[in-house]
Write an enzyme that holds these catalytic residues in place. Sequence first.
Site, PDB file in Angstrom:
ATOM      1  N   ALA A 114      -3.955   1.800   6.834  1.00  0.00           N
ATOM      2  CA  ALA A 114      -3.456   1.303   5.544  1.00  0.00           C
ATOM      3  C   ALA A 114      -4.586   0.623   4.772  1.00  0.00           C
ATOM      4  CB  ALA A 114      -2.305   0.332   5.786  1.00  0.00           C
ATOM      5  N   GLN A 123      -3.586   8.577  14.256  1.00  0.00           N
ATOM      6  CA  GLN A 123      -3.420   7.656  15.391  1.00  0.00           C
ATOM      7  C   GLN A 123      -2.194   6.740  15.287  1.00  0.00           C
ATOM      8  OE1 GLN A 123      -7.306   5.668  16.053  1.00  0.00           O
ATOM      9  NE2 GLN A 123      -8.261   7.400  15.056  1.00  0.00           N
ATOM     10  N   CYS A 128       0.540  -3.561   8.674  1.00  0.00           N
ATOM     11  CA  CYS A 128       0.813  -3.237  10.075  1.00  0.00           C
ATOM     12  C   CYS A 128       2.334  -3.169  10.258  1.00  0.00           C
ATOM     13  CB  CYS A 128       0.210  -4.318  10.972  1.00  0.00           C
ATOM     14  SG  CYS A 128       0.298  -3.875  12.703  1.00  0.00           S
ATOM     15  N   CYS A 141      -5.529  -1.792  14.714  1.00  0.00           N
ATOM     16  CA  CYS A 141      -4.090  -2.052  14.722  1.00  0.00           C
ATOM     17  C   CYS A 141      -3.704  -3.170  15.695  1.00  0.00           C
ATOM     18  CB  CYS A 141      -3.270  -0.810  15.010  1.00  0.00           C
ATOM     19  SG  CYS A 141      -1.537  -1.129  14.552  1.00  0.00           S
ATOM     20  N   ASP A 172     -12.942   1.135  10.433  1.00  0.00           N
ATOM     21  CA  ASP A 172     -13.009   0.268  11.609  1.00  0.00           C
ATOM     22  C   ASP A 172     -14.424  -0.100  12.052  1.00  0.00           C
ATOM     23  OD1 ASP A 172     -10.287   0.631  11.526  1.00  0.00           O
ATOM     24  OD2 ASP A 172     -10.177   1.896  13.325  1.00  0.00           O
TER      25      ASP A 172
HETATM   26  P1  FAD Z   1     -11.204   6.903  12.835  1.00  0.00           P
HETATM   27  O1  FAD Z   1     -10.011   7.423  12.133  1.00  0.00           O
HETATM   28  O2  FAD Z   1     -11.056   6.485  14.259  1.00  0.00           O
HETATM   29  O3  FAD Z   1     -12.342   8.012  12.701  1.00  0.00           O
HETATM   30  C1  FAD Z   1     -13.650   7.860  13.192  1.00  0.00           C
HETATM   31  C2  FAD Z   1     -14.294   9.242  13.251  1.00  0.00           C
HETATM   32  O4  FAD Z   1     -15.693   9.095  13.472  1.00  0.00           O
HETATM   33  C3  FAD Z   1     -13.749  10.092  14.393  1.00  0.00           C
HETATM   34  O5  FAD Z   1     -13.289  11.336  13.902  1.00  0.00           O
HETATM   35  C4  FAD Z   1     -14.947  10.264  15.326  1.00  0.00           C
HETATM   36  O6  FAD Z   1     -14.975  11.522  15.988  1.00  0.00           O
HETATM   37  C5  FAD Z   1     -16.113  10.116  14.351  1.00  0.00           C
HETATM   38  N1  FAD Z   1     -17.358   9.707  14.996  1.00  0.00           N
HETATM   39  C6  FAD Z   1     -17.525   8.755  15.960  1.00  0.00           C
HETATM   40  N2  FAD Z   1     -18.820   8.705  16.339  1.00  0.00           N
HETATM   41  C7  FAD Z   1     -19.486   9.622  15.575  1.00  0.00           C
HETATM   42  C8  FAD Z   1     -20.849  10.043  15.490  1.00  0.00           C
HETATM   43  N3  FAD Z   1     -21.806   9.518  16.295  1.00  0.00           N
HETATM   44  N4  FAD Z   1     -21.185  10.989  14.585  1.00  0.00           N
HETATM   45  C9  FAD Z   1     -20.237  11.552  13.771  1.00  0.00           C
HETATM   46  N5  FAD Z   1     -18.924  11.192  13.820  1.00  0.00           N
HETATM   47  C10 FAD Z   1     -18.557  10.239  14.711  1.00  0.00           C
HETATM   48  N6  FAD Z   1      -3.152   1.942  11.331  1.00  0.00           N
HETATM   49  C11 FAD Z   1      -2.172   1.696  10.408  1.00  0.00           C
HETATM   50  O7  FAD Z   1      -2.456   1.611   9.213  1.00  0.00           O
HETATM   51  N7  FAD Z   1      -0.866   1.538  10.774  1.00  0.00           N
HETATM   52  C12 FAD Z   1      -0.488   1.649  12.076  1.00  0.00           C
HETATM   53  O8  FAD Z   1       0.692   1.521  12.379  1.00  0.00           O
HETATM   54  C13 FAD Z   1      -1.483   1.928  13.060  1.00  0.00           C
HETATM   55  N8  FAD Z   1      -1.153   2.048  14.372  1.00  0.00           N
HETATM   56  C14 FAD Z   1      -2.094   2.417  15.289  1.00  0.00           C
HETATM   57  C15 FAD Z   1      -1.708   2.609  16.606  1.00  0.00           C
HETATM   58  C16 FAD Z   1      -2.624   3.038  17.546  1.00  0.00           C
HETATM   59  C17 FAD Z   1      -2.175   3.241  18.970  1.00  0.00           C
HETATM   60  C18 FAD Z   1      -3.971   3.290  17.157  1.00  0.00           C
HETATM   61  C19 FAD Z   1      -4.971   3.813  18.158  1.00  0.00           C
HETATM   62  C20 FAD Z   1      -4.377   3.075  15.849  1.00  0.00           C
HETATM   63  C21 FAD Z   1      -3.450   2.626  14.900  1.00  0.00           C
HETATM   64  N9  FAD Z   1      -3.812   2.381  13.569  1.00  0.00           N
HETATM   65  C22 FAD Z   1      -2.836   2.073  12.630  1.00  0.00           C
HETATM   66  C23 FAD Z   1      -5.246   2.259  13.213  1.00  0.00           C
HETATM   67  C24 FAD Z   1      -5.839   3.453  12.455  1.00  0.00           C
HETATM   68  O9  FAD Z   1      -5.592   4.657  13.136  1.00  0.00           O
HETATM   69  C25 FAD Z   1      -7.331   3.236  12.284  1.00  0.00           C
HETATM   70  O10 FAD Z   1      -7.546   1.944  11.736  1.00  0.00           O
HETATM   71  C26 FAD Z   1      -7.962   4.269  11.368  1.00  0.00           C
HETATM   72  O11 FAD Z   1      -7.833   5.546  11.938  1.00  0.00           O
HETATM   73  C27 FAD Z   1      -9.427   3.943  11.108  1.00  0.00           C
HETATM   74  O12 FAD Z   1     -10.046   4.955  10.382  1.00  0.00           O
HETATM   75  P2  FAD Z   1     -11.633   5.201  10.547  1.00  0.00           P
HETATM   76  O13 FAD Z   1     -11.964   6.323   9.643  1.00  0.00           O
HETATM   77  O14 FAD Z   1     -12.358   3.925  10.415  1.00  0.00           O
HETATM   78  O15 FAD Z   1     -11.810   5.652  12.075  1.00  0.00           O
HETATM   79  C1  UQ1 Z   2      -0.255   2.729   4.182  1.00  0.00           C
HETATM   80  O1  UQ1 Z   2      -0.732   2.871   3.052  1.00  0.00           O
HETATM   81  C2  UQ1 Z   2      -0.732   3.539   5.244  1.00  0.00           C
HETATM   82  O2  UQ1 Z   2      -1.722   4.466   5.008  1.00  0.00           O
HETATM   83  C3  UQ1 Z   2      -1.341   5.761   4.860  1.00  0.00           C
HETATM   84  C4  UQ1 Z   2      -0.245   3.363   6.516  1.00  0.00           C
HETATM   85  O3  UQ1 Z   2      -0.859   4.108   7.477  1.00  0.00           O
HETATM   86  C5  UQ1 Z   2      -0.333   4.618   8.483  1.00  0.00           C
HETATM   87  C6  UQ1 Z   2       0.781   2.396   6.791  1.00  0.00           C
HETATM   88  O4  UQ1 Z   2       1.216   2.251   7.951  1.00  0.00           O
HETATM   89  C7  UQ1 Z   2       1.285   1.596   5.707  1.00  0.00           C
HETATM   90  C8  UQ1 Z   2       2.398   0.624   5.992  1.00  0.00           C
HETATM   91  C9  UQ1 Z   2       0.774   1.747   4.442  1.00  0.00           C
HETATM   92  C10 UQ1 Z   2       1.253   0.900   3.283  1.00  0.00           C
HETATM   93  C11 UQ1 Z   2       2.158   1.673   2.382  1.00  0.00           C
HETATM   94  C12 UQ1 Z   2       3.313   1.231   1.880  1.00  0.00           C
HETATM   95  C13 UQ1 Z   2       4.113   2.142   1.000  1.00  0.00           C
HETATM   96  C14 UQ1 Z   2       3.876  -0.106   2.165  1.00  0.00           C
END
Ligand code: FAD
Ligand code: UQ1
Length: 470
Positions: free
Chosen positions: A360, A95, A392, A214, A349
């Site tokens: 991260a 994402q 971030c 994010c 999350d």
């Molecule tokens: P997710 O990766 O969202 O995974 C959750 C999973 O649970 C999904 O696969 C879903 O299908 C599954 N699920 C949901 N409900 C059920 C259910 N009932 N049963 C079984 N499975 C289910 N992070 C950064 O570190 N740097 C960034 O620059 C950054 N930019 C971002 C920009 C955008 C536009 C977005 C949308 C996100 C960004 N993020 C960033 C945030 C990052 O993507 C999330 O914080 C991260 O993916 C969270 O991981 P997670 O495993 O908690 O949830």
């Molecule tokens: C990071 O560890 C990470 O996870 C893979 C990201 O996700 C997308 C990040 O955006 C960042 C900044 C980190 C932190 C890693 C470094 C090397 C600063």
Amino acid sequence: MASSSLPITRLAMTCLARHQPTAAILGLKPSMSVHHRSQASLYSSEAVPRSKPANSKYKVVIVGGGSGGCAVAAKLSSLGKSCAVVEPSDLHYYQPIWTLVGGGLKGFQSSVRPMGQVLPSSIDWIQDKAVKFDPENNNLELSSGDKVKYDYLVVAMGIQLDYDKVNGLVDALENDPVVVSNYTPRWVNKTFPAMQGFRGGNAIFTYPNTPIKCAGAPQKIMYLTEEFLRTTGMRENSNIIFNTAQGVIFGVKKYADALQKVIQSRNIQVNYKHNLVSVDHKERTAVFANLDKDNELVPFKYNFLHVTPPMSSPDVLKKSPLVNEGGWVDLHKHTLQHVKFSNVFGLGDCTSLPNSKTAAAVAVQCGILHKNLTDTMEGKKPTSLYNGYASCPLITSREKCILAEFDYNLQPQETLPINQGVERKLAYGMKAYLMPELYWQVMMKGKWNGPATIRKVLHLGMSKSSKLQA
Ligand code: FAD
Ligand code: UQ1
């Protein structure tokens, strides 16, 4: 040097030195990086969804195959078929790259891979949704009606996007080409065409009155849009407006101060405590509640509207016994163990952890969770402690970024031995080229626990010692 720093050094050398896009580094044509199931099944090391009924028992069940679930599954892959991931989706998304997809700087295909190629093939993939948790009986119910028993449960279900909580928003996203949102694969591809079609007026960017993933993403796309309009000659006719329900631009003072300078120099209007409540796409009007003035309604005409939707814990979790009063999986904030059920852990999350919700952060949590879960399985106490690290990369243009890194106390925890509170090309290079590789090649293989080791090496042992890990 600890093992986590070796792969990143190799990646840094390949990605930053060559400075080439992801697909090129992998030797793929852009169109080759998305495989449909039929193509994907050609790969022998791919996880395939199990077909037998899931009325069975596992040592560990992981719910959710996103960033956290897949990273933990990779770490537990040696458990083989005594570990299962419950995940309904065919596709896994990176994402964080959606900001660059929306900004027209990366193709959508770079954000997606077949779930079967990301999950380890040694464990079981139950391709279904969890619909009911019964932690008193170590039981989980699936939408098929099947039940799965476990000894240990890991909850990694992400955050729910509540687009439907804003009146008229889904209709506008479906029918108005200038209403866009980078937060979902459904609409992220609308953003760049809307930027290209903009001919002046109000370009509005929103931030809701809820926790979100994010926290920087709502403003990153604003900076990319503002820059794009300057290059197309449309900036003079336009107002760039950030309407945020929050009272600050960013939660960490050092980076908030840096962002204020960017906002001033780029003539961006910020309205604090403005929460989007409805969109009327026929009138091209977005209505905000002013949270400082008794929710007084303030209408804004828009010619471009980027919406960050309200978010909450998944509904299935909200009604489960696993959550706190806010609906989040209730964990000890340092050990990631559930406060009530000691055989339940969580990350990412959907949890109560008061860190900034990012991939991260999930990377660091994954290392802590794995150590504490395996210790618990061996009858030991969990001793590995999470300090709330999150990062971030605040993209401010198509070549610069402020790389925010901080902990639970909102204190900077910077990896590089230079001031990360200024816009830098190096930080943009890391975000656009290094991070995706780090994610797919290292984190998804269970080998990335965050940058703590690199930070220690780069700071030559200058950072304060602490029992808490980042
Ligand atoms: P997710 O990766 O969202 O995974 C959750 C999973 O649970 C999904 O696969 C879903 O299908 C599954 N699920 C949901 N409900 C059920 C259910 N009932 N049963 C079984 N499975 C289910 N992070 C950064 O570190 N740097 C960034 O620059 C950054 N930019 C971002 C920009 C955008 C536009 C977005 C949308 C996100 C960004 N993020 C960033 C945030 C990052 O993507 C999330 O914080 C991260 O993916 C969270 O991981 P997670 O495993 O908690 O949830
Ligand atoms: C990071 O560890 C990470 O996870 C893979 C990201 O996700 C997308 C990040 O955006 C960042 C900044 C980190 C932190 C890693 C470094 C090397 C600063």
